[in-house]
Design an enzyme around this catalytic site. Structure first.
Site, mmCIF file in Angstrom:
data_model
loop_
_atom_site.group_PDB
_atom_site.id
_atom_site.type_symbol
_atom_site.label_atom_id
_atom_site.label_comp_id
_atom_site.label_asym_id
_atom_site.label_seq_id
_atom_site.Cartn_x
_atom_site.Cartn_y
_atom_site.Cartn_z
ATOM 1 N N SER A 225 -15.562 40.102 -9.259
ATOM 2 C CA SER A 225 -16.158 39.746 -10.549
ATOM 3 C C SER A 225 -15.186 40.041 -11.693
ATOM 4 O O SER A 225 -14.039 39.593 -11.638
ATOM 5 C CB SER A 225 -17.476 40.501 -10.707
ATOM 6 O OG SER A 225 -18.314 39.942 -11.685
ATOM 7 N N ASP B 152 -22.741 31.034 -6.179
ATOM 8 C CA ASP B 152 -22.492 32.089 -7.161
ATOM 9 C C ASP B 152 -22.084 31.455 -8.490
ATOM 10 O O ASP B 152 -21.187 30.614 -8.529
ATOM 11 C CB ASP B 152 -21.390 33.021 -6.632
ATOM 12 C CG ASP B 152 -21.178 34.228 -7.519
ATOM 13 O OD1 ASP B 152 -20.307 35.056 -7.179
ATOM 14 O OD2 ASP B 152 -21.859 34.368 -8.557
ATOM 15 N N HIS C 163 -24.091 37.177 -5.785
ATOM 16 C CA HIS C 163 -22.837 37.579 -6.417
ATOM 17 C C HIS C 163 -22.284 38.882 -5.839
ATOM 18 O O HIS C 163 -21.131 39.216 -6.041
ATOM 19 C CB HIS C 163 -23.052 37.730 -7.926
ATOM 20 C CG HIS C 163 -21.820 38.110 -8.690
ATOM 21 N ND1 HIS C 163 -20.654 37.349 -8.678
ATOM 22 C CD2 HIS C 163 -21.544 39.180 -9.472
ATOM 23 C CE1 HIS C 163 -19.732 37.933 -9.429
ATOM 24 N NE2 HIS C 163 -20.243 39.045 -9.925
#
Lengths: 499, 499
Positions: free
Chosen positions: B304, B360, B415
């Site tokens: 991320s 995602d 995610h």
């Protein structure tokens, strides 16, 4: 004004014009998110109101304006907590054998509640911890094949929960079911092939050992009933219909009665009802101790729904054992039955002490609107069979009395038994603040909720297993461990405690 | 059609009539809760869209209709999981020394991604676990005075997390701050007097030991950057403004750059920036190993936000160490910069492998609408300086490939890095199902989220401490334990790992 009353179902009773409008507006003001139409609808659907209240219970609402009935305790909560870290959590036990009848409610706790007699405080906390144990030991894990049962066998229960200090031994477990569909009351396992599809562990019977019996002046049979910590669930499910108990005019809420009385031969754990199981055990214990010439008492306790079941239990026991001193100590319990029910209990000498928190909504259920207004109405017209009414004396607590609790309307937290125990521990009188020598571990309040002020830095909802009970096997895989054999519930009648 | 462009802030760029309406409607259809007015407003405020997407990330939306691009694996997930219980969780390590450059991306992973080469799979999982460690070891507890730091000192980190198996040693911790107010990125302690008001532990530098270096054919310096598991938080906070990196036309998102580069003399942990800290350590290690005549590589990883920081790190390292083989392995990373940024990285030989999951949303950030349309627009008109663009090769996973995962749009779970690792473990090729001999413990997926099918009976979000870290002191009071002295963060430069 005589009203045509359906004795069973009061839900659709239209409100008479004589109803006090002030009361209704007061309700509107309290729940200011919800508007109740005074003019348009004469009959307010209680299901919708129930739903509104139910939602309310799940809402965290901004703090209301404080009315300072009590002086706020300005002591620094953190400083107080830190000062106690190295102190024991309870005071030395006092001998109450020469006043046990009064402590047990023989004189309706006259002069013992305000101010709260220290020995009574200790006893109330003892029974409150018995009630709390029904939650701590309950398997809530829907992924467990034993969801709905007790985590431990009865010989281990108090040891696992740190309650052997009270000097009682658990003699029997109670299981309950309900013939009515009350879906959210019953904890069900996700697993298809499970220990029970119908029943839940509902509590236990315990007896004071010799040392404790000497201290309290008699052999005490304690019965603890499990309640629910999320009352909104069953509140919606309970039909709020009154049903006769079978004797005279006494009537009680149908859902509570169903849990207490239901049985079905096709089940594993409720071929006999919860009621049958408890009565049988009490009868057996009574016989045993009476033959030894001992004085015996029965003290029944429960939180929330458990407090309601405790009252039904007390009623039945008073019929079966007319000379037995019977008391109920309930925490956050709703109303259970009508005035006739209350009167019969009173007539039979059953003593009930309701511990309530002013801000807790559950003690005002069911009929939270109706009852206030009809109470008023009642005062005008005499006994109405279908009015829910509380029983007994009340120990009324207030969340604002404690400097350790957050302000604001956290209804789930306010209703929680650990909050009750905390406030009892600190209670002196109705116009005093939290006593500074209260010893009970404040951290316990946050076991399952978020009530403690942030300054204490106790995590909310902290009572939890490492990795939710998963363990790492020899290959490093995370797996669900099997229950020990002795902790697997069994419907076969357990051998009785060797007395 | 030439457009007047503000090179710094693309937010208020009106959409040209040439914009492909089909793309826009596709976005509308995907987020069918939110309607985007095509006709009325020519300029769509990206902040509002960001907010909508942000809300979306926190919503659990009912499952969409399935397009079966992949054959569903009909094997019973429970049966598969049970069959593996007594198996090790990883296969024996393979020697990759004779093809390490390809595995490291030297040829852009040509022919290694589809189907996925087993040795590459193992390496990707290794770096993914390094990235996951930045979460597992992070102190998220706002009531802790060390909130925002690493739970363990660097010598203990891998041991505590079961990662010594990878054969790396942690040589340095990285701390970061941000000069811009990005409130929800920084984990802050509730406690006033705390280890740091400004900085967070942001990752670490590690080096392969002798055994691992032999297996992989070179000394590998691994840098792992911590990301966030709730990207919506920083997504709203990031201004989505591009800022020049200082060289040429390359521009990157301002918030990412701020975390990477900020420093302030008045702080304890960021008198030097995260960038300075990493570069210094890489330089030191490079010098050490080059003097010994060893081949060295740099592999930077992150999930991320961490994936974005990894790319910035790679860019800088490529400038400082032009001949060093540098690769980025990112998981669920957003876009970071413009085309010029991408081109410069490419020109400098930095290799980036983006591991993404089709469902995602984060890899589509920022500019989730704008970029699709302008990309098209871009294709027509050439380079636009301010367009966010992805870098490198992509390993594109799909949640539907796994029989172990729930269906539906659980954006938080999708995610999550453990979901990524699970899907990499099972990935064979873009038109195969989950491989049946995948060994990684499936239970790990549910450490922090609720992604596994109920039949597996693995509790959601199970990775937790007993009683949230509270312990019972000698008086039975529940207290927060002190950290061991060696685990208390210290800004004093730690002595270097004895190499």
């Amino acid at each position: 004004m005589a009203a045509t009353v359906n004795p069973v179902n009061h839900r659709h009773q239209p409100l008479s014009a004589a109803v006090n409008h002030r009361n209704r507006r007061r309700v509107t003001a309290s729940f200011n998110e919800f508007t109740i139409n005074d003019g348009d609808k004469r009959s307010i659907k209680s299901t919708r109101l129930a739903k509104l209240i139910s939602n309310l219970l799940n809402l965290y609402i901004e703090k209301p304006s404080l009315k300072s009935l009590l002086q706020r305790n300005d002591c620094n909560a953190v400083a107080q907590a830190e000062a106690k870290l190295d102190l024991p959590t309870i005071s030395p036990k006092g001998d109450i054998s020469n006043m046990w009848r009064e402590i047990h409610g023989g004189s309706d706790w006259e002069n013992l509640l305000d101010p709260l007699h220290p020995d009574l405080r200790r006893e109330v906390i003892k029974y409150g911890e018995f009630a709390q144990a029904t939650y701590d030991a309950f398997d809530f894990d829907s992924f467990s094949e034993y969801c709905g049962s007790c985590l431990f066998n009865r010989r281990k229960l108090f040891g696992k929960l740190g309650l052997t200090k009270h000097g009682y031994d658990v003699s029997k477990y109670i299981y309950a079911m309900s013939q009515y569909e009350i879906p959210r009351w019953l904890e069900k396992s996700y697993v298809a092939d499970t220990w029970s599809k119908d029943s839940n562990w509902m509590g236990y019977v315990a007896v004071s050992d010799d040392v404790e019996s000497k201290r309290i002046g008699r052999r005490d049979i304690a019965v603890a009933w499990r309640g629910t910590v999320l009352p909104s669930e069953w509140y919606e499910d309970m039909q709020r219909d009154l049903e006769p108990l079978g004797y005279g005019e006494a009537m009680v809420e149908r859902g509570f009665l169903s849990i207490y009385k239901s049985k079905r031969m096709t089940t594993r754990y409720n071929k006999t009802s919860a009621s049958d199981q408890v009565m049988e055990e009490v009868k057996r214990l009574l016989k045993f101790y009476k033959e030894k010439g001992e004085q015996v008492s029965l003290t029944i306790t429960g939180h929330s729904l458990g407090g309601a079941l405790a009252l039904l239990n007390a009623y039945e026991a008073s019929l079966m054992f007319p000379t037995l001193p019977i008391s109920v100590i309930s925490f956050g319990a709703p109303r259970v039955g009508n005035i006739a029910f209350r009167d019969e209990l009173h007539h039979k000498g059953v003593k009930a002490l309701r511990v309530t928190i002013k801000q807790d909504l559950v003690p005002r259920m069911p009929g939270i609107v109706f009852n206030e207004t009809l109470q008023k109405f009642d005062d005008l017209t005499g006994t109405l069979e279908w009015v829910y009414h509380h029983v007994g004396a009340e120990l009324k607590l207030d969340v604002r009395a404690s400097p350790f609790l957050k302000r604001g309307s956290n209804f789930i937290g306010i209703h929680h038994p650990e909050t009750y125990l905390h406030l009892v521990d600190g209670y002196v009188s109705s116009n005093s603040t939290f006593r500074s020598d209260a010893k009970r571990d404040v951290a316990l309040v946050n076991k399952y909720c978020d009530m403690l002020v942030n300054e204490l830095r106790i995590p909310p909802c902290w009572y939890q297993l490492s990795n939710k009970g998963l363990v790492s096997n020899e290959f490093g895989r995370w797996v669900r461990p099997k229950r020990e054999l002795e902790d697997i519930p069994s419907p076969i009648e357990e051998e009785n405690l060797d007395l």
